[in-house]
Motif scaffolding. Structure first.
Motif, PDB file in Angstrom:
ATOM      1  N   LEU A   1       9.594   7.880   7.627  1.00  0.00           N
ATOM      2  CA  LEU A   1       9.481   6.522   8.163  1.00  0.00           C
ATOM      3  C   LEU A   1       8.032   6.187   8.505  1.00  0.00           C
ATOM      4  CD1 LEU A   1      12.581   6.439  10.564  1.00  0.00           C
ATOM      5  CD2 LEU A   1      12.382   5.354   8.324  1.00  0.00           C
ATOM      6  N   ALA A   2       7.341   7.128   9.168  1.00  0.00           N
ATOM      7  CA  ALA A   2       5.959   6.908   9.578  1.00  0.00           C
ATOM      8  C   ALA A   2       5.021   6.826   8.378  1.00  0.00           C
ATOM      9  CB  ALA A   2       5.504   8.021  10.521  1.00  0.00           C
ATOM     10  N   MET A   3       5.224   7.685   7.380  1.00  0.00           N
ATOM     11  CA  MET A   3       4.380   7.658   6.189  1.00  0.00           C
ATOM     12  C   MET A   3       4.609   6.389   5.379  1.00  0.00           C
ATOM     13  SD  MET A   3       2.222  10.065   6.051  1.00  0.00           S
ATOM     14  CE  MET A   3       1.693   9.717   4.377  1.00  0.00           C
TER      15      MET A   3
ATOM     16  N   THR B   1       4.258  -0.384  14.559  1.00  0.00           N
ATOM     17  CA  THR B   1       4.211  -0.860  13.171  1.00  0.00           C
ATOM     18  C   THR B   1       3.590  -2.246  13.105  1.00  0.00           C
ATOM     19  OG1 THR B   1       6.193   0.419  12.611  1.00  0.00           O
ATOM     20  CG2 THR B   1       5.591  -1.382  11.127  1.00  0.00           C
ATOM     21  N   CYS B   2       3.941  -3.103  14.060  1.00  0.00           N
ATOM     22  CA  CYS B   2       3.362  -4.444  14.121  1.00  0.00           C
ATOM     23  C   CYS B   2       1.858  -4.386  14.391  1.00  0.00           C
ATOM     24  CB  CYS B   2       4.056  -5.277  15.196  1.00  0.00           C
ATOM     25  SG  CYS B   2       5.792  -5.652  14.853  1.00  0.00           S
TER      26      CYS B   2
ATOM     27  N   THR C   1       2.162   1.641   3.517  1.00  0.00           N
ATOM     28  CA  THR C   1       2.356   0.199   3.327  1.00  0.00           C
ATOM     29  C   THR C   1       1.202  -0.597   3.911  1.00  0.00           C
ATOM     30  OG1 THR C   1       4.769   0.422   3.341  1.00  0.00           O
ATOM     31  CG2 THR C   1       3.865  -1.758   3.813  1.00  0.00           C
ATOM     32  N   VAL C   2       0.847  -0.312   5.159  1.00  0.00           N
ATOM     33  CA  VAL C   2      -0.217  -1.093   5.799  1.00  0.00           C
ATOM     34  C   VAL C   2      -1.584  -0.769   5.197  1.00  0.00           C
ATOM     35  CG1 VAL C   2       1.070  -1.344   7.949  1.00  0.00           C
ATOM     36  CG2 VAL C   2      -0.508   0.569   7.697  1.00  0.00           C
ATOM     37  N   THR C   3      -1.794   0.470   4.751  1.00  0.00           N
ATOM     38  CA  THR C   3      -3.072   0.833   4.138  1.00  0.00           C
ATOM     39  C   THR C   3      -3.259   0.115   2.801  1.00  0.00           C
ATOM     40  OG1 THR C   3      -3.027   3.015   5.190  1.00  0.00           O
ATOM     41  CG2 THR C   3      -4.516   2.735   3.327  1.00  0.00           C
ATOM     42  N   ILE C   4      -2.237   0.169   1.968  1.00  0.00           N
ATOM     43  CA  ILE C   4      -2.304  -0.522   0.678  1.00  0.00           C
ATOM     44  C   ILE C   4      -2.441  -2.023   0.884  1.00  0.00           C
ATOM     45  CG2 ILE C   4      -0.998  -1.071  -1.408  1.00  0.00           C
ATOM     46  CD1 ILE C   4       0.238   1.756  -1.187  1.00  0.00           C
TER      47      ILE C   4
ATOM     48  N   ALA D   1      -4.106  -4.311   9.376  1.00  0.00           N
ATOM     49  CA  ALA D   1      -4.221  -4.460   7.931  1.00  0.00           C
ATOM     50  C   ALA D   1      -4.528  -5.904   7.544  1.00  0.00           C
ATOM     51  CB  ALA D   1      -2.920  -4.017   7.260  1.00  0.00           C
ATOM     52  N   LEU D   2      -3.966  -6.853   8.288  1.00  0.00           N
ATOM     53  CA  LEU D   2      -4.204  -8.265   7.983  1.00  0.00           C
ATOM     54  C   LEU D   2      -5.515  -8.779   8.518  1.00  0.00           C
ATOM     55  CD1 LEU D   2      -0.590  -9.615   8.724  1.00  0.00           C
ATOM     56  CD2 LEU D   2      -1.614  -9.141   6.485  1.00  0.00           C
TER      57      LEU D   2
END
Length: 253
Positions: free
Chosen positions: A132-134, A241-242, A139-142, A248-249
């Motif tokens: 879940l963490a990975m 996660t948020c 996701t956020v890195t990409i 990331a944004l």
């Protein structure tokens, strides 16, 4: 949770509070667990998914003006996570709301199902929480590089700090960034595992008549605390996660 594992040995009680976390195949040889073996973990992961679908799909299918209990719970969960994403990640983060909502609901149900007697707590296993963490980390890195290109590296450059300190802070920021999936996964699994293990220990002491009433009170208190922890840990995982999504944004310091 698994059945009580305590036995008489050498005139005393021997507790096995960690037995409840053993992965066991549902069919075939009890000692063989392969990549495609259906285990107790598989079963309770599946049940968590089924529970989410029942609440969020079937529970809201009628969409009544006067909502049923299941529809009310689903709407409360929806509004709670929607508000969280909007407040932390901003309006830009709302397009990723379905993914975050799925994470929250899955972890909540996995945690609460693990509190049922004879159940298995899937979120107590690092194999589950690391995935879940990975998934969140990748996701956020990409997303950060897709949205910002090389500008995403601004996340590691603290422009508000004195120039001489910026390279040092950049290294610290880079290390802390790659530690994120570790802390993200350990926090969830560690808290869930610890609580269940303590309940098992108190349950073992309940067999001793002299301290049985105290042990039962302790189990009741710990169980109540675990109900709270089940929700809080899902909330913490989701809000982090948020936060990562916001970075990331909008990566610049």
């Amino acid at each position: 949770m698994a059945t009580e594992s305590a036995e008489k040995a050498d005139g005393g009680l021997v507790f096995h509070p960690m037995d409840q976390f053993i992965v066991k195949p549902l069919f075939g040889d009890a000692g063989t667990v392969g990549m495609f073996t259906i285990t107790n973990v598989t079963l309770w992961l599946f049940l968590a998914i089924v529970a989410v679908v029942l609440l969020m799909v079937l529970g809201t299918s009628k969409r009544a003006i006067v909502p049923s209990r299941s529809q009310s719970v689903a709407e409360l969960a929806y509004g709670f996570v929607y508000k969280m994403v909007e407040d932390v990640a901003g309006k830009d983060g709302l397009k990723y709301f379905p993914y975050i909502m799925t994470l929250f609901m899955f972890i909540v149900f996995a945690n609460f199902l693990g509190l049922l007697p004879m159940s298995f707590t899937t979120t107590s296993h690092f194999a589950v929480t690391v995935v879940l963490a990975m998934a969140v980390f990748l996701t956020v890195t990409i997303l950060g590089f897709v949205k910002n290109g090389a500008g995403f590296l601004g996340l590691f450059w603290v422009s508000s700090a004195p120039l001489a300190l910026r390279p040092i802070l950049a290294i610290i920021e880079l290390i802390s960034y790659f530690v994120r999936p570790v802390s993200h996964s350990i926090r969830l699994a560690g808290n869930v595992m610890a609580g269940h293990a303590v309940i098992k220990v108190f349950a073992g002491f309940a067999a001793i008549a002299a301290i049985s009433p105290i042990s039962i009170l302790a189990i009741t208190a710990m169980y109540g605390l675990e109900v709270l922890v089940a929700f809080i840990q899902a909330y913490v995982f989701t809000i982090l996660t948020c936060v990562y999504l916001k970075d990331a944004l909008h990566p610049s310091h």
